[in-house]
Write a protein that holds these residues in place. Structure first.
Motif, PDB file in Angstrom:
ATOM      1  N   LEU A  27       0.822  -1.208   0.000  1.00 23.79           N
ATOM      2  CA  LEU A  27       0.000   0.000   0.000  1.00 23.79           C
ATOM      3  C   LEU A  27       0.858   1.260   0.000  1.00 23.79           C
ATOM      4  CD1 LEU A  27      -2.897  -0.961   2.446  1.00 23.79           C
ATOM      5  CD2 LEU A  27      -2.892  -1.013  -0.049  1.00 23.79           C
ATOM      6  N   VAL A  57      -1.860  -3.166  -4.537  1.00 23.01           N
ATOM      7  CA  VAL A  57      -2.632  -4.010  -3.634  1.00 23.01           C
ATOM      8  C   VAL A  57      -1.781  -5.198  -3.186  1.00 23.01           C
ATOM      9  CG1 VAL A  57      -4.707  -5.433  -3.392  1.00 23.01           C
ATOM     10  CG2 VAL A  57      -4.770  -3.360  -4.788  1.00 23.01           C
ATOM     11  N   PHE A  85      -8.130  -4.278  -5.476  1.00 20.19           N
ATOM     12  CA  PHE A  85      -8.287  -4.740  -4.095  1.00 20.19           C
ATOM     13  C   PHE A  85      -9.406  -5.776  -4.028  1.00 20.19           C
ATOM     14  CE2 PHE A  85     -10.369  -4.650  -0.014  1.00 20.19           C
ATOM     15  CZ  PHE A  85      -9.306  -4.737   0.877  1.00 20.19           C
ATOM     16  N   ARG A 100      -6.645   5.264  -2.864  1.00 15.26           N
ATOM     17  CA  ARG A 100      -5.240   4.899  -2.993  1.00 15.26           C
ATOM     18  C   ARG A 100      -4.328   6.001  -2.487  1.00 15.26           C
ATOM     19  NH1 ARG A 100      -3.594   3.214  -8.884  1.00 15.26           N
ATOM     20  NH2 ARG A 100      -5.043   1.566  -8.330  1.00 15.26           N
ATOM     21  N   ILE A 143      -4.682   6.543   1.391  1.00 16.00           N
ATOM     22  CA  ILE A 143      -3.977   5.497   2.129  1.00 16.00           C
ATOM     23  C   ILE A 143      -2.462   5.700   2.067  1.00 16.00           C
ATOM     24  CG2 ILE A 143      -3.411   3.030   2.079  1.00 16.00           C
ATOM     25  CD1 ILE A 143      -6.352   2.591   1.136  1.00 16.00           C
ATOM     26  N   ARG A 144      -1.967   5.950   0.867  1.00 15.13           N
ATOM     27  CA  ARG A 144      -0.514   6.073   0.704  1.00 15.13           C
ATOM     28  C   ARG A 144       0.042   7.255   1.498  1.00 15.13           C
ATOM     29  NH1 ARG A 144       0.784   6.035  -5.249  1.00 15.13           N
ATOM     30  NH2 ARG A 144       0.112   8.192  -5.108  1.00 15.13           N
TER      31      ARG A 144
END
Length: 437
Positions: A17, A22, A68, A391, A394-395
């Motif tokens: 991640l 994924v 995902f 994405r 999260i990153r």
């Protein structure tokens, strides 16, 4: 820690991640907001177990969680004793080709074959070894030969005969050559001839490019190619079921690369192959096969380049006209992935914080209030509504955790307030402006 997670899974989750991809394993630990999709998928798996075949199209915007979802489906399916495989469409991997690109897709699928005990792929040799052991045991029982003696060279012909008999029962097109290659694999297996075993595996994975090479190495006159690879996938499906597995599930991601094919004739040929697979599955011509495609809304609905440009697919893939955002139909072939809401993203980030702390044996000073402040900063930025994806959320969150782990005295409030977001969507969204070649 409330999450029951293995160290290997935690490391895979954080590393993958953080890189914007994924993880192959552990996705069940970070699943939020997909309960209804998983429930419907589990029901569909039961149908496939019972001999039906199904095709699903998972449609969502860039970064919405399609990849995902496919990895999550793998986890669910392997627990239900399915053999699974993943492959991405690329400019060099497609369903139809006359230049080796369809064979390249087949090879990618076979290289990524996975089972519950080998979830990261590369399980084909293990499956073949298991199947051969089953044939050997069956032969010993049939002819009343002790298991300690059945592998003796004197009984080789009996085992060969049973291998061919079993292969003929579970194969259609190309079954004879398929059987001969498996006999070669068995010969290498029983005689510890690693080169012969490896060459047989090479043939089964579609890695021979010329008949001459295959004939020199194995004495086999035919090879798997662009035209017959789909038949081989169906053969393997039957073989896996004959071994006691529930079925074969194949996940094909990045379907936007079919949309990108510049020549309309070649694009239509690929869509025609999708139609063939769809018809085979829903008309009962193949059993125990589950194929998932993942792509964007453009790939599905664009009437000049997408699946809807092929009328036979358009009529089959039209969304239930009565479906709304509140009333979902999860039994139809097309499943549109709704974006995670803010509450679901908050839960996800909390889970990631737990996994991060577990992975590094630390306790980063990020509270629920900090996480909420981070989300407010992200989602209130100009342009966030248009192109901010889970994405990126999260990153960036993991990047902050990483910096705080290595720099405990850093100002987390300053990090959060200095967040910048950018449009990470690929140029494919403007492809309609490109002229047909």
């Amino acid at each position: 820690m409330s999450l029951k997670i293995k160290s290997k899974e935690a490391t895979a989750i954080i590393n993958s991640l953080s890189g914007g991809v994924v993880p192959k394993i552990g996705v069940q630990h970070i699943t939020v907001g997909r309960d209804l999709e998983v429930e419907a998928f589990t029901t569909a798996l039961e149908d496939v177990k019972n001999g039906h075949s199904i095709v699903k199209f998972w449609i969502g915007d860039f970064g919405s969680g399609k990849s995902f979802m496919l990895h999550l489906l793998n986890t669910v399916a392997t627990k239900q004793k399915f053999v699974v495989a993943n492959a991405d469409f690329t400019p060099e991997n497609r369903l139809y080709s006359n230049s080796g690109k369809a064979l390249a897709l087949y090879s990618a699928i076979m290289n990524n074959v996975a089972i519950q005990t080998k979830p990261e792929g590369g399980a084909l040799p293990s499956l073949l070894d298991k199947w051969i052991e089953q044939v050997v045991a069956k032969t010993a029982q049939l002819h009343d030969i002790p298991l300690t003696e059945i592998r003796h060279e004197a009984h080789f012909d009996l085992i060969q005969k049973n291998i061919m008999t079993t292969v003929n029962e579970v194969t259609d097109t190309g079954g004879f050559d398929f059987g001969l290659v498996i006999i070669k694999y068995y010969e290498g297996y029983i005689k510890n001839d690693e080169l012969l075993r490896r060459n047989a595996l090479k043939w089964l994975k579609g890695e021979y490019r010329t008949k001459t090479e295959a004939r020199q190495d194995l004495g086999i006159r035919e090879i798997i190619n662009d035209l017959n690879y789909y038949d081989m996938l169906k053969n393997f499906c039957k073989l896996f079921v004959s071994m006691g597995y529930s079925g074969f599930m194949i996940n094909l991601d990045e379907a936007i690369n079919l949309y990108k094919i510049s020549t309309s004739t070649m694009r239509e040929k690929n869509y025609e192959k999708i139609l063939t697979i769809f018809n085979d599955c829903f008309q009962g011509k193949v059993s125990n096969l589950f194929i998932n495609f993942a792509g964007t809304k453009e790939f599905l609905e664009n009437e000049r380049r997408g699946l809807f440009s092929y009328n036979a697919l358009k009529t089959r893939l039209k969304t239930n006209k009565f479906e709304t955002a509140q009333l979902r139909d999860f039994t139809q072939p097309v499943l549109k992935l709704m974006p995670l809401n803010h509450n679901e993203i908050f839960v996800l980030l909390k889970k990631l914080k737990e996994i991060f702390d577990f992975n590094f044996q630390t306790s980063i000073d990020i509270t629920d209030a900090d996480t909420q402040a981070y989300m407010e900063e992200m989602f209130n930025k100009p342009g966030a509504d248009e192109f901010l994806t889970p994405r990126e959320v999260i990153r960036d969150f993991l990047n902050i955790l990483s910096l705080l782990r290595q720099n405990p005295d850093a100002d987390k409030s300053s990090m959060i307030s200095n967040i910048e977001i950018k449009d990470e969507r690929p140029e494919i969204l403007t492809l309609d402006s490109i002229e047909e070649l």
